[in-house]
Design an enzyme around this catalytic site. Sequence first.
Site, short mmCIF file in Angstrom:
data_model
loop_
_atom_site.label_atom_id
_atom_site.label_comp_id
_atom_site.label_asym_id
_atom_site.label_seq_id
_atom_site.Cartn_x
_atom_site.Cartn_y
_atom_site.Cartn_z
N HIS A 1 -8.00 -5.98 7.82
CA HIS A 1 -7.78 -4.96 8.85
C HIS A 1 -7.98 -5.56 10.24
O HIS A 1 -9.08 -5.95 10.61
CB HIS A 1 -8.67 -3.73 8.68
N GLU B 1 -2.75 -1.83 -2.98
CA GLU B 1 -3.80 -1.02 -2.37
C GLU B 1 -3.48 0.46 -2.54
O GLU B 1 -2.31 0.84 -2.65
CB GLU B 1 -3.92 -1.32 -0.88
N HIS C 1 0.86 -1.18 0.00
CA HIS C 1 0.00 0.00 0.00
C HIS C 1 0.90 1.23 0.00
O HIS C 1 1.20 1.80 1.06
CB HIS C 1 -0.91 -0.01 1.23
#
Length: 240
Positions: free
Chosen positions: A190, A70, A43
């Site tokens: 997450h 991401e 990410h």
Amino acid sequence: MTRLSVNINKFATLRNARGGNNPDVIKVALDCERFGAQGITVHPRPDERHIRYNDVVELAKVVTTEFNIEGYPDDRYMELVKKVKPAQATLVPDGPDVLTSNAGWDTIKNGSFLTEIISDLKKDGIRTSIFVDPIQKMIEGAAKIETDRIELYTEAYARGYHSNKEAAIAPYLKAADLAKNLDLGLNAGHDLDLDNLSYLKENITYLDEVSIGHALICDAIYYGLENVIQLYLRQLGHYR
């Protein structure tokens, strides 16, 4: 079978804290694959505080499992993803000042924007996934913009797991069933860890992929990276 994608951002954070190239994120990614990970997630953020944009380019040359990038789909992200052409692009609504992803997309408010982005990515053969909360109208909105998958934002599940796991997972079960009925692929991520992951998988049996970084890397400090990847794979039902 649910795939485990290891988010290697925190290895880059450690490297950046001292400069140099220790740990080497390229070697880390290859080792994660060698130890059994079925995907690598990164990410990159605008300030490059962990994974750098050049890291992504170099990783794309060597990653042989599914590569997942991401990010917020601004111009720089789109340029990078279209250059690298990963297996999957996961779109998150993070602003540049956000410490970590903390909410899913409003797929109604951002429907036109996301439709254009997703269409552009699909032209390059890139599978799309968008980060969403377990809210029915947001998942229905995701289907309308023709994303391939959604990624359920599981922070609320993880936060409530130890006090009442049945209540914590309830909205995710409804969200997962709706996604399945709408022919959306299903990812999750997450704050998933060795405590709460197997319960999620046991109750949502058709998860395509989980992306795990922070908790897995923290566990690796105590147990070692190879062993920890095996532990997470077992939570997902591999090796049983």
